[in-house]
Motif scaffolding. Structure first.
Motif, PDB file in Angstrom:
ATOM      1  N   THR A   1       0.838  -1.208   0.000  1.00  0.00           N
ATOM      2  CA  THR A   1       0.000   0.000   0.000  1.00  0.00           C
ATOM      3  C   THR A   1       0.868   1.250   0.000  1.00  0.00           C
ATOM      4  N   TYR A   2       0.597   2.136  -0.954  1.00  0.00           N
ATOM      5  CA  TYR A   2       1.322   3.403  -1.070  1.00  0.00           C
ATOM      6  C   TYR A   2       0.307   4.513  -1.310  1.00  0.00           C
ATOM      7  N   ALA A   3       0.378   5.586  -0.539  1.00  0.00           N
ATOM      8  CA  ALA A   3      -0.541   6.705  -0.713  1.00  0.00           C
ATOM      9  C   ALA A   3       0.253   7.982  -0.923  1.00  0.00           C
ATOM     10  N   VAL A   4      -0.275   8.843  -1.790  1.00  0.00           N
ATOM     11  CA  VAL A   4       0.444  10.072  -2.118  1.00  0.00           C
ATOM     12  C   VAL A   4      -0.530  11.232  -2.314  1.00  0.00           C
ATOM     13  N   ASP A   5      -0.039  12.425  -2.031  1.00  0.00           N
ATOM     14  CA  ASP A   5      -0.682  13.637  -2.510  1.00  0.00           C
ATOM     15  C   ASP A   5      -0.313  13.763  -3.982  1.00  0.00           C
ATOM     16  N   VAL A   6      -1.299  13.887  -4.853  1.00  0.00           N
ATOM     17  CA  VAL A   6      -1.042  13.831  -6.293  1.00  0.00           C
ATOM     18  C   VAL A   6      -0.097  14.931  -6.753  1.00  0.00           C
ATOM     19  N   GLU A   7      -0.265  16.130  -6.238  1.00  0.00           N
ATOM     20  CA  GLU A   7       0.614  17.227  -6.653  1.00  0.00           C
ATOM     21  C   GLU A   7       2.064  16.934  -6.293  1.00  0.00           C
ATOM     22  N   ALA A   8       2.291  16.423  -5.071  1.00  0.00           N
ATOM     23  CA  ALA A   8       3.653  16.088  -4.649  1.00  0.00           C
ATOM     24  C   ALA A   8       4.201  14.911  -5.449  1.00  0.00           C
ATOM     25  N   PHE A   9       3.347  13.950  -5.759  1.00  0.00           N
ATOM     26  CA  PHE A   9       3.768  12.794  -6.552  1.00  0.00           C
ATOM     27  C   PHE A   9       4.181  13.211  -7.959  1.00  0.00           C
ATOM     28  N   ARG A  10       3.436  14.112  -8.555  1.00  0.00           N
ATOM     29  CA  ARG A  10       3.814  14.608  -9.878  1.00  0.00           C
ATOM     30  C   ARG A  10       5.171  15.313  -9.827  1.00  0.00           C
ATOM     31  N   ARG A  11       5.439  15.969  -8.738  1.00  0.00           N
ATOM     32  CA  ARG A  11       6.695  16.702  -8.598  1.00  0.00           C
ATOM     33  C   ARG A  11       7.875  15.763  -8.372  1.00  0.00           C
ATOM     34  N   GLU A  12       7.720  14.775  -7.489  1.00  0.00           N
ATOM     35  CA  GLU A  12       8.846  13.906  -7.134  1.00  0.00           C
ATOM     36  C   GLU A  12       8.895  12.627  -7.958  1.00  0.00           C
ATOM     37  N   ARG A  13       7.750  12.233  -8.546  1.00  0.00           N
ATOM     38  CA  ARG A  13       7.686  11.112  -9.497  1.00  0.00           C
ATOM     39  C   ARG A  13       8.135   9.782  -8.891  1.00  0.00           C
ATOM     40  N   GLU A  14       7.866   9.612  -7.617  1.00  0.00           N
ATOM     41  CA  GLU A  14       8.147   8.353  -6.936  1.00  0.00           C
ATOM     42  C   GLU A  14       7.291   8.265  -5.682  1.00  0.00           C
ATOM     43  N   PHE A  15       7.203   7.046  -5.125  1.00  0.00           N
ATOM     44  CA  PHE A  15       6.372   6.827  -3.940  1.00  0.00           C
ATOM     45  C   PHE A  15       7.147   7.051  -2.647  1.00  0.00           C
ATOM     46  N   TYR A  16       8.463   6.936  -2.678  1.00  0.00           N
ATOM     47  CA  TYR A  16       9.277   7.171  -1.496  1.00  0.00           C
ATOM     48  C   TYR A  16       9.677   8.641  -1.463  1.00  0.00           C
ATOM     49  N   GLY A  17       8.680   9.481  -1.207  1.00  0.00           N
ATOM     50  CA  GLY A  17       8.895  10.908  -1.305  1.00  0.00           C
ATOM     51  C   GLY A  17       9.306  11.551   0.012  1.00  0.00           C
ATOM     52  N   THR A  18       9.553  12.838  -0.075  1.00  0.00           N
ATOM     53  CA  THR A  18      10.009  13.623   1.067  1.00  0.00           C
ATOM     54  C   THR A  18       8.995  13.581   2.206  1.00  0.00           C
ATOM     55  N   GLY A  19       9.480  13.345   3.424  1.00  0.00           N
ATOM     56  CA  GLY A  19       8.624  13.367   4.607  1.00  0.00           C
ATOM     57  C   GLY A  19       7.687  12.179   4.726  1.00  0.00           C
ATOM     58  N   MET A  20       8.017  11.071   4.066  1.00  0.00           N
ATOM     59  CA  MET A  20       7.141   9.896   4.079  1.00  0.00           C
ATOM     60  C   MET A  20       6.941   9.362   5.499  1.00  0.00           C
ATOM     61  N   ARG A  21       5.705   8.900   5.770  1.00  0.00           N
ATOM     62  CA  ARG A  21       5.391   8.252   7.038  1.00  0.00           C
ATOM     63  C   ARG A  21       4.917   6.830   6.769  1.00  0.00           C
ATOM     64  N   ALA A  22       5.016   5.980   7.797  1.00  0.00           N
ATOM     65  CA  ALA A  22       4.717   4.559   7.607  1.00  0.00           C
ATOM     66  C   ALA A  22       3.706   4.051   8.620  1.00  0.00           C
ATOM     67  N   HIS A  23       2.786   3.247   8.128  1.00  0.00           N
ATOM     68  CA  HIS A  23       1.855   2.489   8.971  1.00  0.00           C
ATOM     69  C   HIS A  23       2.433   1.094   9.135  1.00  0.00           C
ATOM     70  N   LEU A  24       2.717   0.697  10.368  1.00  0.00           N
ATOM     71  CA  LEU A  24       3.361  -0.583  10.632  1.00  0.00           C
ATOM     72  C   LEU A  24       2.323  -1.699  10.685  1.00  0.00           C
ATOM     73  N   MET A  25       2.502  -2.689   9.830  1.00  0.00           N
ATOM     74  CA  MET A  25       1.625  -3.853   9.785  1.00  0.00           C
ATOM     75  C   MET A  25       2.359  -5.075  10.322  1.00  0.00           C
ATOM     76  N   PRO A  26       1.648  -5.999  10.957  1.00  0.00           N
ATOM     77  CA  PRO A  26       2.300  -7.231  11.417  1.00  0.00           C
ATOM     78  C   PRO A  26       2.709  -8.099  10.234  1.00  0.00           C
ATOM     79  N   PHE A  27       3.699  -8.942  10.466  1.00  0.00           N
ATOM     80  CA  PHE A  27       4.176  -9.830   9.413  1.00  0.00           C
ATOM     81  C   PHE A  27       3.047 -10.684   8.848  1.00  0.00           C
ATOM     82  N   ALA A  28       2.107 -11.086   9.708  1.00  0.00           N
ATOM     83  CA  ALA A  28       1.032 -11.986   9.285  1.00  0.00           C
ATOM     84  C   ALA A  28       0.132 -11.386   8.220  1.00  0.00           C
ATOM     85  N   ARG A  29       0.157 -10.057   8.034  1.00  0.00           N
ATOM     86  CA  ARG A  29      -0.630  -9.437   6.980  1.00  0.00           C
ATOM     87  C   ARG A  29       0.253  -8.800   5.908  1.00  0.00           C
ATOM     88  N   SER A  30       1.540  -9.078   5.959  1.00  0.00           N
ATOM     89  CA  SER A  30       2.480  -8.336   5.115  1.00  0.00           C
ATOM     90  C   SER A  30       3.134  -9.159   4.017  1.00  0.00           C
TER      91      SER A  30
END
Length: 236
Positions: A178-207
């Protein structure tokens, strides 16, 4: 300024043929991500991007819309970021714009609607433009080995491999679901691992990200109830 869920699901796959359409506990693999997206209530549209007739039919049967991607973006060399940027351009040309985009991989059938809501909830205009689902490593990444041409294994990062784990602290990795982005920022950086990224931690059993037959078998075991995962919640 809608919110769009995009599920990339091309027909070709080398390591696990037809993986996006494979039966997983009696249902197409794709169905779990479509239904989790719909159940999350986060999106104005849930769209499956594919180059494949069977996958397109399955997507419609599951309640998603279908976008037939251009042939040039159906190869294994085309990145998902390229697929998303091309789609956003076509949608904008048709007068449809989006504020947020969430990419959900069909090969992560154990990710559920709550995980999607959590990843989307991390996005905050002006504060967090990129978010991701992550999990802990099962092995220390800094002790990775690589094979040389002579077949010998050597440390990928020799300067790190003997350092104690306490020096690194907690390390997590994107789990490929799962990757979520602000579209304007995504168009600017052209990748999902963008500036200031935050993470939702999932257990291994769902990953589990299914790329190989071993991944597929492991995910089935987890979905049947091993490690505390309840099969009746596998679709989200």
């Amino acid at each position: 300024m809608a919110k769009l869920a995009l599920i990339p699901a091309r027909g070709g796959s080398k390591r696990l043929p037809r993986k996006n359409a494979l039966p997983f506990l009696g249902r197409p693999m794709l169905a779990y991500s479509v239904e989790a997206a719909l159940r999350s209530g986060c999106f104005d549209r849930v769209l499956v991007s594919t180059d494949d007739d069977e996958i397109a039919r399955l997507a419609v049967d599951c309640g998603a819309e279908v976008d037939r991607r251009p042939p040039a973006l159906g190869s294994d060399t085309a990145s998902v970021a390229e697929v998303c940027l091309e789609l956003l351009d076509r949608e904008a040309a048709a007068g449809r714009t989006y504020r947020q985009l969430c990419v959900l991989y069909a090969t992560a059938p154990l990710r559920d609607a709550d995980d999607i809501r959590a990843v989307m909830g991390l996005l905050q205009p002006g504060h967090c433009d990129f978010s991701i689902a992550a999990t802990t490593y099962t092995h220390y990444p800094y002790q990775a080995l690589r094979y040389g041409e002579d077949g010998a294994a050597s440390p990928m990062w020799p300067e790190l491999c003997n350092r104690p784990s306490r020096e690194f602290g907690a390390l997590v990795a994107g789990n490929g679901s799962t990757y979520a982005v602000d579209v304007e920022a995504f168009r600017r950086e052209r990748e999902f691992y963008g500036t200031g990224m935050r993470a939702h931690l999932m257990p291994f059993a769902r990953s589990v990200d299914i790329d190989t037959l071993d991944d597929f078998r492991l995910a089935e075991c987890l979905a049947r109830g091993l490690m505390g995962y309840a099969p009746d919640t596998a679709a989200g």
